[in-house]
Motif scaffolding. Sequence first.
Motif, PDB file in Angstrom:
ATOM      1  N   ASP A 264       3.121   6.826  -6.571  1.00  0.00           N
ATOM      2  CA  ASP A 264       2.091   8.156  -7.232  1.00  0.00           C
ATOM      3  C   ASP A 264       2.704   9.721  -6.621  1.00  0.00           C
ATOM      4  O   ASP A 264       2.378  10.421  -7.564  1.00  0.00           O
TER       5      ASP A 264
ATOM      6  N   ARG B   3       2.666   1.795  -3.349  1.00  0.00           N
ATOM      7  CA  ARG B   3       1.719   2.787  -4.489  1.00  0.00           C
ATOM      8  C   ARG B   3       1.673   4.170  -4.138  1.00  0.00           C
ATOM      9  O   ARG B   3       1.760   5.050  -5.054  1.00  0.00           O
ATOM     10  N   GLU B   4       1.754   4.517  -2.672  1.00  0.00           N
ATOM     11  CA  GLU B   4       1.538   5.917  -2.471  1.00  0.00           C
ATOM     12  C   GLU B   4       2.691   6.715  -2.620  1.00  0.00           C
ATOM     13  O   GLU B   4       2.676   7.943  -3.273  1.00  0.00           O
TER      14      GLU B   4
ATOM     15  N   THR C 237       0.814  -1.260  -0.043  1.00  0.00           N
ATOM     16  CA  THR C 237      -0.086   0.034   0.026  1.00  0.00           C
ATOM     17  C   THR C 237       0.910   0.986   0.035  1.00  0.00           C
ATOM     18  O   THR C 237       0.509   2.428  -0.775  1.00  0.00           O
TER      19      THR C 237
END
Length: 331
Positions: free
Chosen positions: A198, A194-195, A191
């Motif tokens: 991004d 991905r942050e 998780t």
Amino acid sequence: MPLSSAPLLDVRGLRVALNTARGPADALRGVDLQLDHGATLGLIGESGCGKSMMALALMGLLPTGARVSGSIRLNGQELVGLDDGAMCALRGNRIGMVFQEPMTALNPLHTIGVQIAEPLRLHKKMARTAARAEALRLLERVQLPNAAQRLDAYPHQLSGGQRQRVTIAIALACGPALLIADEPTTALDVTIQREILDLIHALVAETGMALLLISHDLGVMARMVSRMLVMYGGTVVESGPTDEVFGHLAHPYTRGLFAARPRLGAARVDGRKPRLVTIPGRVPELADMPHGCPFADRCAWAVEACRAAPPAAVHVGAAHEARCIRVGEIA
């Protein structure tokens, strides 16, 4: 003033030789790459293929005794042969870097506010108060929760994802023209990975800086970069626009990487999950690199000619190349 038409980063024939217990060995063997202003480029390959060595060469952070030849030009300035003082003036100023493991990249003895302010005071000559205010703005920019309260925190008081946001803030502090991200999500859970990706993607788009992203993850490459280089044995075996490389896997090594990726929803066999496909063998030690194609000993397509000499680049498309003498037959 318009940007120069010349590439921001131009690497030609880069070779790096390291001292090993078995004598000198080449870690990089004639690498060429170009990266334009504001462009995104990915380096992909297994561990030991030369990706991180490439980043260290660009940053002037190679191990003691390393011998470098070839050319590295940043905005036309030759970096090979620069003394430590000149390289220090570039690092953190014109080139920023996000390392794999933020806990080792950060100094445990200083607060994160002090560490973000350091390049601002060194390169931008900011006063302490102004540098602290800018450090807070940078922490907010990288979306660190409770940024004002975190300024006086030490690295061990933050989670892994929070520490990586701090290293990104440090890398961005002086507005570099080039950001190098070396496996920036390796130590993070899915998780948070991905942050962070991004965040890097958004910051690159916002600032217009160029990005050199190093990863072993094909999915990351597909999402993050417009052009990619596949590295093996210290050299580039395939290069081209990302969509073209994915659309036409020209080199056997690139095909092996693609086949080995995990697949969501893959069909079960006898009620069991299918085994991951693996590339046979392993990356050779630096001192054991073959004379010809570095992948020959692991390649199902290899013939004797593959071991005779390093293969030349073959054009697969207008801007797509692969170093394999059997590209036509494989296709």
